[in-house]
Structures are given as C-alpha cells and as structure tokens.
Design a protein around this motif. Structure first.
Motif, mmCIF file in Angstrom:
data_model
loop_
_atom_site.group_PDB
_atom_site.id
_atom_site.type_symbol
_atom_site.label_atom_id
_atom_site.label_comp_id
_atom_site.label_asym_id
_atom_site.label_seq_id
_atom_site.Cartn_x
_atom_site.Cartn_y
_atom_site.Cartn_z
ATOM 1 N N ALA A 1 -2.057 3.914 -3.237
ATOM 2 C CA ALA A 1 -3.091 3.286 -2.412
ATOM 3 C C ALA A 1 -4.395 3.169 -3.198
ATOM 4 N N GLU A 2 -4.709 4.203 -3.985
ATOM 5 C CA GLU A 2 -5.926 4.173 -4.782
ATOM 6 C C GLU A 2 -5.839 3.091 -5.855
ATOM 7 N N PHE A 3 -4.674 2.979 -6.487
ATOM 8 C CA PHE A 3 -4.489 1.968 -7.530
ATOM 9 C C PHE A 3 -4.568 0.558 -6.958
ATOM 10 N N THR A 4 -3.904 0.311 -5.824
ATOM 11 C CA THR A 4 -3.934 -1.030 -5.238
ATOM 12 C C THR A 4 -5.344 -1.398 -4.785
ATOM 13 N N ALA A 5 -6.103 -0.422 -4.294
ATOM 14 C CA ALA A 5 -7.485 -0.694 -3.896
ATOM 15 C C ALA A 5 -8.323 -1.062 -5.123
ATOM 16 N N TRP A 6 -8.085 -0.351 -6.242
ATOM 17 C CA TRP A 6 -8.830 -0.662 -7.467
ATOM 18 C C TRP A 6 -8.478 -2.056 -7.971
ATOM 19 N N CYS A 7 -7.213 -2.422 -7.833
ATOM 20 C CA CYS A 7 -6.758 -3.708 -8.355
ATOM 21 C C CYS A 7 -7.455 -4.894 -7.685
ATOM 22 N N THR A 8 -7.877 -4.737 -6.453
ATOM 23 C CA THR A 8 -8.557 -5.854 -5.776
ATOM 24 C C THR A 8 -9.901 -6.149 -6.414
ATOM 25 N N HIS A 9 -10.414 -5.197 -7.180
ATOM 26 C CA HIS A 9 -11.688 -5.391 -7.870
ATOM 27 C C HIS A 9 -11.531 -5.264 -9.382
ATOM 28 N N SER A 10 -10.299 -5.404 -9.861
ATOM 29 C CA SER A 10 -10.033 -5.191 -11.278
ATOM 30 C C SER A 10 -10.734 -6.226 -12.143
ATOM 31 N N PRO A 11 -11.482 -5.784 -13.161
ATOM 32 C CA PRO A 11 -12.145 -6.735 -14.063
ATOM 33 C C PRO A 11 -11.230 -7.241 -15.168
ATOM 34 N N ALA B 1 -3.172 -7.908 -9.925
ATOM 35 C CA ALA B 1 -2.040 -7.671 -9.035
ATOM 36 C C ALA B 1 -1.457 -6.287 -9.297
ATOM 37 N N PRO B 2 -1.238 -5.478 -8.248
ATOM 38 C CA PRO B 2 -0.673 -4.152 -8.469
ATOM 39 C C PRO B 2 0.832 -4.184 -8.717
ATOM 40 N N THR C 1 0.820 -1.213 0.000
ATOM 41 C CA THR C 1 0.000 0.000 0.000
ATOM 42 C C THR C 1 0.848 1.255 0.000
ATOM 43 N N ASP C 2 2.152 1.107 0.112
ATOM 44 C CA ASP C 2 3.019 2.275 0.199
ATOM 45 C C ASP C 2 4.103 2.184 -0.861
ATOM 46 N N ALA C 3 4.017 3.050 -1.874
ATOM 47 C CA ALA C 3 4.994 3.005 -2.957
ATOM 48 C C ALA C 3 6.398 3.267 -2.460
#
Length: 343
Positions: free
Chosen positions: A48-58, A63-64, A12-14
């Motif tokens: 953090a926004e990208f990794t959160a989106w990736c958990t629901h990525s269609p 994987a981020p 969650t932390d780049a």
C-alpha cells in the motif's frame, strides 16, 4: 482471508493480486497460509505504501504493477535519502516481488538496474539490525516477582482471588525464556503440544520460522527447577489450573472480570505483555520485546558455560553462527585475550 469486497482497489492489496479468475474460499485460504500472518500484514502495509508513492513517482511511468525498474530504484533512493533502514527497504522489495509473483509477472527486483542501486544502498547505509535486549536473571527474577498474585476488588464484599493475568504472565515469561520460544510459537501453543516427562515437560512445535511447512516436529524442553518460584513447569501448571484450561490454546487473554478467554494471545500482544511486566518491575522497557526472552536464554546460557551446539538444541537454530549473533556485549569480555595484556 483475502478481501475481495467491491470498492477495494485490487492494486492496493498484494495478496489479492492473483489471476483475473476469482479465487474460491478454499484457494484464498491456502494463499493466506503460504506466508506467516505477520508477513502478510507486512506485505499489505508495504505494498500500500509503495502504490501510494507510485502515484507521485518522479521516475518511470509510476505504475506499481508491473513496476518499471526506474520506478523501483527511484523509490529505493527516496527511502534511503529519507533515512529508512536497510531492513525496512528489504522488506518493501519483498512485498513488491511477492505482488508480481502472484500475477505471474517477471520479478522487477531482479533487474540489473535495481540490483546495482540496491547493492549500493546496502553498502552505504547498511548497519547491524537492531536486536532486542536480552531479558535474563537477575532482571528476569525481578520481573517475575513483580507479577501480581492476588486480585483485589473495589467492592469490599467481593473476596480477593488469585490474579489470573499475573499467573499467565509468569507462565509466559518462564516458558518463553526456558524454551527459547519466538512470540509466534508462544501464541500458537496448545495443550496438545505439551507432553509430560519425568524431568519436566516437552513442547512439540508443529510450525516455526525454520520449519514453516511442518515437515518435522521441533521439540523444546521445560526442565523442573529446584525453586518453584522459578520453575516453568510449576508456572505453566499453576496458570492452566487457575484458568481451567484443559484443551485448546495454552496462553490466553484474561478479562477484567479475572476470567480466561477462549482465544489465544496474539503475537503482538505478547510483546506488550512482556514490556508491561518489565515496567511493573521498575525497569525501563525500552528495547525489550517478546524476543528478549529468546535472546535472554541464549545469552544467559552462554554465560553459564553452555556451548553453541547445546544452545541450538533448545533454540532449534540450524546454524551455530546464528546462535553466536545473540551473544552480544554481555559475552564480549569472556575468554578474551585483550583482558590478559597487562597494560
């Protein structure tokens, strides 16, 4: 500093995404120093926004890190269709790129699929970036005049005092405008950066947006004005004398007890102070920010007849074309052949 505390997922932390070998405190500090504080905050938020989106990525494997090209293009497409600005998406890509660089992973944003989709988004949704409204005379004079000069207390037994926040705000506004400083440069100013000169003061800026590594000192001047109420030198000296500042940060917070703190202003708080000062003058602060001072200098100097090279000497722009982007609608009518058609 980098947060390596237990329980905080590294993904969650780049900034924490380095090798499997823990960083020493000194190494972590240098990693932080590799980017401006505002940039790192943006990267953390965007990652953090990208990794959160990736958990629901269609699309892709979700994987981020490492991110599949299809995951990134799906993310960009989702942002674009939701109305995100191109500048916002560009910053998100920078955060993704940075996170992969820190783990010695290939840059997924350089993939042909990502490049093609990104170019299409830019061509379809691209627009000029929103720019801060320039704050310049006569509005600037009204804002200066609205800064409080006297601190009144509810306790009738406590005598009035010079208002430190008002003195600080006048110094901030005039120095920011005349020296054409960015908010980060205003926040970073120290007494050691100020040198007396027969014509006024010289500010030495060890770091700036265009001089990130401090390879050469950048200078900005504060000439004396014939009107003390409009003079940046008088305003700055008045503030430092009232606040008792002899060393350390130049622009500081002021307590409710009307005393100056030892801490420098945060760049974000300078935005707030500028907007509050504008509001005190009865003006609508919408569209104004700390950058309005720098934009106001460029626009007003153009209207007063200064050429781009002279303006860039103070703003320290390396490209004269960049200076021209500041001269907005206020300068569109100047020396324009359309006004001579006689229709």
């Amino acid at each position: 500093m980098v947060d390596h505390s237990p329980g905080r997922p590294a993904e969650t932390d780049a900034i924490a995404l380095l090798d499997d070998v823990p960083l020493s405190t000194a190494e972590a500090g240098y990693v932080e120093a590799a980017r401006a504080a505002n940039t790192l905050r943006g990267y953390r938020s965007d990652w953090a926004e990208f990794t959160a989106w990736c958990t629901h990525s269609p699309t892709g494997d979700g994987a981020p890190l490492p991110a599949a090209p299809a995951t990134i293009t799906g993310y960009l497409t989702n942002l674009a269709t939701a109305g995100a600005k191109v500048g916002t998406m560009s910053r998100r890509l920078s955060a993704i790129r940075f996170a992969h660089q820190l783990r010695n992973l290939p840059d997924p944003t350089a993939n042909a699929r990502v490049i093609a989709v990104w170019e299409g988004i830019r061509r379809t949704h691209g627009a000029p970036p929103e720019q801060a409204k320039p704050l310049m005379p006569p509005d600037l004079f009204d804002v200066l005049d609205a800064c409080p000069t006297t601190k009144h207390w509810k306790d009738p037994d406590r005598p009035d005092e010079p208002d430190l926040s008002g003195a600080r705000d006048r110094a901030l506004l005039l120095v920011g405008f005349v020296a054409a400083l960015r908010r980060s440069e205003l926040a970073a100013l120290t007494t050691a950066d100020v040198t007396d000169h027969p014509n006024g003061l010289v500010l030495s800026l060890p770091r700036s947006k265009s001089n990130k590594h401090g390879e050469h000192a950048e200078l900005a001047v504060l000439p004396r004005s014939g009107n003390p109420a409009r003079c940046p030198v008088v305003a700055l000296q008045h503030w430092t004398q009232l606040a008792g500042i002899t060393d350390g940060p130049l622009l500081r917070g002021v307590t409710k007890a009307n005393t100056a703190t030892t801490r420098p202003l945060h760049p974000e708080s300078i935005n707030t102070l500028v907007q509050k000062a504008i509001n005190r003058a009865g003006l609508d602060p919408t569209g104004y920010s700390a950058h309005s001072l720098r934009a106001g200098f460029v626009t007003y100097a153009h209207l007063r007849g200064a050429n781009d090279r002279a303006i860039a000497h103070q703003t320290r722009h390396r490209s004269l074309a960049t200076v021209g982007t500041y001269v907005r609608i206020h300068h569109a009518w100047t020396d324009n052949a359309a006004t001579t058609l006689g229709l």
